[in-house]
Scaffold this motif. Structure first.
Motif, short mmCIF file in Angstrom:
data_model
loop_
_atom_site.label_atom_id
_atom_site.label_comp_id
_atom_site.label_asym_id
_atom_site.label_seq_id
_atom_site.Cartn_x
_atom_site.Cartn_y
_atom_site.Cartn_z
N PRO A 134 1.15 4.16 2.75
CA PRO A 134 1.49 3.78 4.15
C PRO A 134 1.04 2.39 4.66
O PRO A 134 0.02 1.99 3.99
CB PRO A 134 1.04 5.02 4.90
CG PRO A 134 0.11 5.54 4.39
CD PRO A 134 0.13 5.38 2.74
N PRO A 135 1.73 1.97 5.59
CA PRO A 135 1.36 0.55 6.11
C PRO A 135 0.02 0.34 6.38
O PRO A 135 -0.68 -0.72 6.67
CB PRO A 135 2.32 0.43 7.42
CG PRO A 135 3.53 1.32 6.98
CD PRO A 135 2.87 2.38 6.06
N PHE A 136 -0.88 1.45 7.03
CA PHE A 136 -2.24 1.15 7.60
C PHE A 136 -3.21 1.16 6.34
O PHE A 136 -4.24 0.88 6.78
CB PHE A 136 -2.59 2.26 8.59
CG PHE A 136 -2.94 3.54 7.91
CD1 PHE A 136 -4.32 3.85 7.68
CD2 PHE A 136 -1.86 4.48 7.52
CE1 PHE A 136 -4.62 5.09 7.26
CE2 PHE A 136 -2.39 5.79 7.03
CZ PHE A 136 -3.80 6.02 6.70
N THR A 137 -2.83 1.22 5.12
CA THR A 137 -3.72 1.10 4.08
C THR A 137 -3.88 -0.25 3.41
O THR A 137 -2.95 -1.31 3.54
CB THR A 137 -3.43 2.03 2.95
OG1 THR A 137 -2.01 1.61 2.37
CG2 THR A 137 -3.21 3.38 3.27
N SER A 138 -5.31 -0.63 3.00
CA SER A 138 -5.32 -1.76 2.44
C SER A 138 -4.47 -2.18 1.33
O SER A 138 -4.12 -3.11 1.09
CB SER A 138 -6.99 -1.92 1.80
OG SER A 138 -7.86 -1.88 2.87
N SER A 139 -4.19 -0.95 0.29
CA SER A 139 -3.08 -1.06 -0.75
C SER A 139 -2.07 -1.77 -0.36
O SER A 139 -1.40 -2.52 -1.09
CB SER A 139 -3.18 0.39 -1.49
OG SER A 139 -2.34 0.13 -2.44
N ARG A 140 -1.31 -0.81 0.90
CA ARG A 140 -0.19 -1.31 1.11
C ARG A 140 0.16 -3.03 1.72
O ARG A 140 0.71 -3.78 1.53
CB ARG A 140 0.49 -0.44 2.31
CG ARG A 140 1.88 -0.93 2.96
CD ARG A 140 2.90 -1.00 1.85
NE ARG A 140 4.09 -1.29 2.43
CZ ARG A 140 4.89 -0.04 2.92
NH1 ARG A 140 4.54 1.18 2.69
NH2 ARG A 140 6.05 -0.36 3.65
N ARG A 141 -1.17 -3.34 2.34
CA ARG A 141 -1.28 -4.74 2.73
C ARG A 141 -1.27 -5.73 1.67
O ARG A 141 -0.74 -6.48 1.88
CB ARG A 141 -2.31 -4.89 3.83
CG ARG A 141 -2.65 -6.14 4.50
CD ARG A 141 -3.67 -6.38 5.31
NE ARG A 141 -4.20 -7.71 5.51
CZ ARG A 141 -4.78 -8.08 6.60
NH1 ARG A 141 -5.72 -7.24 7.14
NH2 ARG A 141 -4.98 -9.45 6.66
#
Length: 291
Positions: free
Chosen positions: A270-277
């Protein structure tokens, strides 16, 4: 996929949900009062009332730990005394993303880390004496001190690297993504791991990637950091370029790892994760987006 519309500022705003709000002020002298924001936990889970923080009168706590002030209100953390009252529910802190407003989600992470620190550091690791909060000489540091031998212990922050590996150029770019046994079904993510003692961040990136998927990387570049209070990590995000090696998943750690074309990504975090960013920012530089 479509042309990118996300800006770096918007992406950063998403991952900042795990941070304490910018106008939060540390103040370990605050006291409980009817208007205080209290984050109360039961067995490590946050107690909520209809998706909101309960009123002070709804909860009986064993202890309250002062955290600071936010928008003129005292902020405290504590542990519930006894069973959860009827009508209230206990939530894994990470699951409250999207349930609580982002500012309260960030404060919930801070409260969780501090209460876990107090729970796991009740006694001195050197002489087994019960620890005391702060400095008996009047200091306000957020630590615990042994009155017998003087040992001071501070809330643990565990540095971890998280890395997006790529190969190819432009729309032909591919990302190496993986899934582990604790990952949500069907979701693939970037690789991550904790930094070892006496290890640089760059060496941690190379070691973790080699251990987990058997490939070598170069051109390692730091991107950003993110508090990850589940329960006490600091994520240090990097990008890296593939150098050599065949994907060989580490048994017990990686169930599957693959190269995915930037235009054909699987389900991602999801968007709040470092991976997604990391993924969104990489796609943005390619004029692509996950939306």
């Amino acid at each position: 996929m479509s042309l990118a519309t996300n800006t770096g500022a918007n992406i950063a705003a998403k991952t900042s949900a795990t941070e304490r709000p910018g106008d939060f002020l540390d103040d370990l002298s605050v006291q409980d009062n009817p208007n205080a924001l209290k984050f109360v936990f039961s067995d490590g889970k946050l107690v909520l009332s209809h998706h909101e923080l309960p009123a002070s009168s709804e909860l009986d706590t064993e202890s309250l730990i002062p955290l600071g002030t936010y928008q003129g209100k005292s902020v405290l953390a504590g542990v519930l005394k006894g069973k959860i009252p009827d009508g209230l529910t206990a939530w894994n802190v990470r699951a409250t993303y999207g349930v609580l407003p982002d500012d309260l989600f960030g404060l919930a992470g801070l409260a969780h880390q501090v209460t876990e620190f107090h729970r796991t550091h009740r006694y001195c690791g050197a002489c087994a004496t019960e620890l005391q909060s702060g400095d008996p000489q009047g200091g306000l540091g957020r630590y615990r001190r042994c009155p017998h031998c003087g040992l001071s212990v501070y809330p643990r922050v565990a540095p971890a690297v998280i890395v997006l590996i790529s190969r190819g150029e432009g729309p032909d770019t591919e990302f190496l993504l993986a899934r582990g046994p604790r990952q949500a079904p069907g979701v693939y993510t970037t690789l991550a791991g904790f930094v070892e003692p006496s290890e640089t961040l760059e060496n941690a990136v190379q070691r973790e990637i080699l251990e987990e998927v058997g490939v070598h990387v170069g051109n390692i570049r730091y991107q950003f950091s993110q508090p990850w209070p589940f329960p006490h990590s600091l994520m240090l995000a990097f990008t890296a370029r593939y150098d050599s090696g065949e994907i060989t998943p580490q048994p017990g750690e990686i169930e599957d790892a693959q190269w995915f074309p930037a235009l054909q990504l699987p389900s991602i975090p999801p968007p709040f994760t470092s991976s997604r960013r990391l993924i969104d920012e990489a796609l943005s530089t390619l004029s692509l987006t996950t939306r």
